[in-house]
Write a protein that holds these residues in place. Structure first.
Motif, mmCIF file in Angstrom:
data_model
loop_
_atom_site.group_PDB
_atom_site.id
_atom_site.type_symbol
_atom_site.label_atom_id
_atom_site.label_comp_id
_atom_site.label_asym_id
_atom_site.label_seq_id
_atom_site.Cartn_x
_atom_site.Cartn_y
_atom_site.Cartn_z
ATOM 1 N N LEU A 10 0.804 -1.216 0.000
ATOM 2 C CA LEU A 10 0.000 0.000 0.000
ATOM 3 C C LEU A 10 0.839 1.268 0.000
ATOM 4 C CD1 LEU A 10 -2.980 0.632 -0.148
ATOM 5 C CD2 LEU A 10 -3.028 0.715 2.342
ATOM 6 N N ASP A 11 1.878 1.320 0.820
ATOM 7 C CA ASP A 11 2.707 2.527 0.902
ATOM 8 C C ASP A 11 3.535 2.780 -0.361
ATOM 9 O OD1 ASP A 11 1.792 3.326 3.353
ATOM 10 O OD2 ASP A 11 3.396 2.349 4.477
ATOM 11 N N GLU A 12 3.520 1.843 -1.297
ATOM 12 C CA GLU A 12 4.227 2.031 -2.565
ATOM 13 C C GLU A 12 3.255 2.097 -3.744
ATOM 14 O OE1 GLU A 12 7.272 -0.932 -2.991
ATOM 15 O OE2 GLU A 12 8.145 -0.460 -1.034
ATOM 16 N N PHE A 13 1.970 2.027 -3.474
ATOM 17 C CA PHE A 13 0.932 2.034 -4.508
ATOM 18 C C PHE A 13 0.598 3.485 -4.832
ATOM 19 C CE2 PHE A 13 -3.592 1.143 -5.844
ATOM 20 C CZ PHE A 13 -3.254 0.429 -6.989
ATOM 21 N N LEU A 14 1.021 3.951 -6.016
ATOM 22 C CA LEU A 14 0.928 5.373 -6.347
ATOM 23 C C LEU A 14 -0.474 5.960 -6.221
ATOM 24 C CD1 LEU A 14 3.468 5.821 -9.274
ATOM 25 C CD2 LEU A 14 3.733 6.387 -6.866
ATOM 26 N N PRO A 15 -1.534 5.295 -6.710
ATOM 27 C CA PRO A 15 -2.868 5.902 -6.530
ATOM 28 C C PRO A 15 -3.193 6.166 -5.058
ATOM 29 C CG PRO A 15 -2.982 4.141 -8.137
ATOM 30 C CD PRO A 15 -1.601 4.087 -7.528
ATOM 31 N N TYR A 16 -2.802 5.264 -4.195
ATOM 32 C CA TYR A 16 -3.017 5.438 -2.753
ATOM 33 C C TYR A 16 -2.228 6.643 -2.230
ATOM 34 C CZ TYR A 16 -2.730 4.406 2.263
ATOM 35 O OH TYR A 16 -2.763 4.494 3.624
ATOM 36 N N LEU A 17 -0.953 6.731 -2.613
ATOM 37 C CA LEU A 17 -0.115 7.847 -2.164
ATOM 38 C C LEU A 17 -0.626 9.181 -2.699
ATOM 39 C CD1 LEU A 17 3.465 6.327 -2.497
ATOM 40 C CD2 LEU A 17 2.251 6.909 -0.388
ATOM 41 N N PHE A 18 -0.977 9.223 -3.997
ATOM 42 C CA PHE A 18 -1.506 10.458 -4.579
ATOM 43 C C PHE A 18 -2.758 10.906 -3.831
ATOM 44 C CE2 PHE A 18 0.236 9.261 -9.033
ATOM 45 C CZ PHE A 18 1.471 9.780 -8.713
ATOM 46 N N ASN A 19 -3.634 9.955 -3.547
ATOM 47 C CA ASN A 19 -4.883 10.272 -2.862
ATOM 48 C C ASN A 19 -4.616 10.814 -1.458
ATOM 49 O OD1 ASN A 19 -7.762 10.334 -2.835
ATOM 50 N ND2 ASN A 19 -7.717 8.550 -1.505
#
Length: 149
Positions: A10-19
């Motif tokens: 999760l901490d490397e999943f770009l959509p999650y980080l962008f959000n």
């Protein structure tokens, strides 16, 4: 299958980080905007029109990342408050563009230092080269997302 076995970090999943970043920045900015009775969508409209000039609703929707039906309501409210005005394009009277008023420019000038402070906090610790690289990479990602899958 669960997320871990699917390889999701999760901490490397770009959509999650962008959000997470966008939501945090919007919430922090909203705290500064409330006393001015300005929402984040209104700020986006002010910023786009101030930096890019008058825009048609379709382009304004794309630049502000606000769905066109929601954007119409925001622009209606801003027009009632004297921040923007709709005008026919002088080159094509079938086209209506949204323009900032003097009051809209004044409001932008009041808000920009607040937004700039949040931006500076977000990029704190990045060198000029890292910031440039980050912006370049984000533009590449944006371009990739514009292409049909």
């Amino acid at each position: 299958t669960d997320a871990a076995s699917a390889g999701l970090i999760l901490d490397e999943f770009l959509p999650y980080l962008f959000n997470r970043i966008t939501n945090r920045l919007n919430q922090d900015l909203l705290a500064d905007l409330r006393p001015l009775r300005v929402s984040v969508p209104r700020w986006r409209v002010l910023a786009v029109l101030q930096t890019l000039g008058p825009r048609r609703m379709g382009a304004l929707s794309a630049y502000t990342v606000i769905e066109q039906s929601s954007l119409s309501r925001v622009v209606d409210q801003m027009e009632r408050d004297g921040l923007v005005v709709r005008r026919y394009d002088p080159h094509d009277n079938r086209v209506i563009e949204v323009h900032l008023t003097d009051e809209g420019n004044i409001m932008f000038a009041r808000i920009f230092p607040l937004a700039q402070r949040h931006y500076e906090r977000a990029i704190k610790g990045l060198s000029d080269q890292e910031r440039k690289t980050l912006v370049d990479l984000l533009h590449k990602i944006l371009e990739n997302t514009r292409q049909k899958p």
